[in-house]
Design a protein around this motif. Sequence first.
Motif, mmCIF file in Angstrom:
data_model
loop_
_atom_site.group_PDB
_atom_site.id
_atom_site.type_symbol
_atom_site.label_atom_id
_atom_site.label_comp_id
_atom_site.label_asym_id
_atom_site.label_seq_id
_atom_site.Cartn_x
_atom_site.Cartn_y
_atom_site.Cartn_z
ATOM 1 N N PHE A 116 41.707 36.250 53.699
ATOM 2 C CA PHE A 116 40.897 35.361 52.870
ATOM 3 C C PHE A 116 41.777 34.643 51.851
ATOM 4 O O PHE A 116 41.714 33.415 51.710
ATOM 5 C CB PHE A 116 39.805 36.152 52.164
ATOM 6 N N ARG A 117 42.597 35.374 51.143
ATOM 7 C CA ARG A 117 43.419 34.763 50.102
ATOM 8 C C ARG A 117 44.473 33.832 50.687
ATOM 9 O O ARG A 117 44.804 32.800 50.081
ATOM 10 C CB ARG A 117 44.065 35.854 49.246
ATOM 11 N N VAL A 120 42.584 30.679 51.291
ATOM 12 C CA VAL A 120 42.299 29.993 50.035
ATOM 13 C C VAL A 120 43.564 29.340 49.495
ATOM 14 O O VAL A 120 43.526 28.232 48.945
ATOM 15 C CB VAL A 120 41.717 30.975 48.999
ATOM 16 N N ASP A 121 44.695 29.992 49.665
ATOM 17 C CA ASP A 121 45.975 29.483 49.166
ATOM 18 C C ASP A 121 46.420 28.238 49.930
ATOM 19 O O ASP A 121 47.012 27.321 49.353
ATOM 20 C CB ASP A 121 47.028 30.580 49.274
ATOM 21 N N THR A 125 42.548 24.627 54.202
ATOM 22 C CA THR A 125 41.405 25.543 54.260
ATOM 23 C C THR A 125 40.889 25.891 52.874
ATOM 24 O O THR A 125 39.695 26.106 52.687
ATOM 25 C CB THR A 125 41.792 26.829 55.018
ATOM 26 N N GLY A 126 41.778 25.932 51.884
ATOM 27 C CA GLY A 126 41.347 26.225 50.522
ATOM 28 C C GLY A 126 40.477 25.132 49.947
ATOM 29 O O GLY A 126 39.434 25.398 49.332
ATOM 30 N N LEU A 129 37.019 25.233 51.528
ATOM 31 C CA LEU A 129 36.146 26.246 50.945
ATOM 32 C C LEU A 129 35.650 25.809 49.572
ATOM 33 O O LEU A 129 34.479 26.030 49.230
ATOM 34 C CB LEU A 129 36.872 27.587 50.839
ATOM 35 N N GLU A 130 36.504 25.198 48.784
ATOM 36 C CA GLU A 130 36.078 24.692 47.480
ATOM 37 C C GLU A 130 34.890 23.746 47.624
ATOM 38 O O GLU A 130 33.925 23.816 46.860
ATOM 39 C CB GLU A 130 37.228 23.947 46.805
ATOM 40 N N ARG A 161 43.178 27.075 42.763
ATOM 41 C CA ARG A 161 41.931 27.724 43.207
ATOM 42 C C ARG A 161 41.915 29.187 42.755
ATOM 43 O O ARG A 161 41.535 30.087 43.502
ATOM 44 C CB ARG A 161 41.805 27.611 44.739
ATOM 45 N N LEU A 164 38.676 31.344 43.159
ATOM 46 C CA LEU A 164 38.455 31.857 44.511
ATOM 47 C C LEU A 164 39.489 32.910 44.881
ATOM 48 O O LEU A 164 39.171 33.879 45.595
ATOM 49 C CB LEU A 164 38.494 30.711 45.522
ATOM 50 N N MET A 165 40.714 32.766 44.418
ATOM 51 C CA MET A 165 41.761 33.736 44.733
ATOM 52 C C MET A 165 41.444 35.118 44.166
ATOM 53 O O MET A 165 41.909 36.136 44.689
ATOM 54 C CB MET A 165 43.111 33.262 44.192
ATOM 55 N N TRP A 204 33.110 29.329 57.873
ATOM 56 C CA TRP A 204 34.464 29.313 57.291
ATOM 57 C C TRP A 204 35.039 30.722 57.287
ATOM 58 O O TRP A 204 36.200 30.925 57.651
ATOM 59 C CB TRP A 204 34.420 28.747 55.879
#
Length: 215
Positions: A116-117, A120-121, A125-126, A129-130, A161, A164-165, A204
């Motif tokens: 997941f992280r 997001v990073d 893809t990050g 998701l945002e 982000r 989310l992280m 996602w």
Amino acid sequence: MAFAGFPAEAFAFYEGLEADNSRTYWTAHKDVYDTCVRGPMGELAAELAPLVRAEPKVFRPHRDVRFSKDKSPYKTHQGAFFEVSSGVGYYLHVDAGGLFTAAGFYAHSREQTARFRAAVDAPATGVELEKIVRTLTRHGFEPGGDRVKTRPRGCPPDHPRLTLMRHEALTAGRRHAAGPELEGRTSFDLVRTDWRRLRPLVDWVETNVGPFDLT
């Protein structure tokens, strides 16, 4: 039998249970639970299952108090989870306040959190998701899920982000207040609409996080 809504007695039942979480209250009102809560939830779950292609798990009303300081024997809500992948899926529950709908990934492994992280990073893809979370927030959903208080090890404090992280798991949910709208067929439409809006989040997660074990 087709789902026809949660009668007003369902919400009154949980109001009473919150005030008196005892075996005495439960025994005296179990017929109300069976008829006005458990029955309608089972009917609703049966209709929703084909929409998300997942078998529902309707949770037991009893709490597991073995490792809890709170020894109240009964849950003050009736929930159901529709798992589309390990720990990933759609959720709803009914309680004294009304109806709660949600989706995302709940139970998680260290590997899932790492994937997941990483997603997001990554910029593509990050940012995707945002946008999903921003859209859900506009529709009244609130992000949830386990998260660390500061930031993950190795994550810079100025990460674009960072919010989310911090998550170890990610969900989004919203509430619908008890009232006539939930007492009829409209409550099915509310859940269906919410879950359609939540589907991009679930998709996602399925694409970028996956189940507990990919081997």
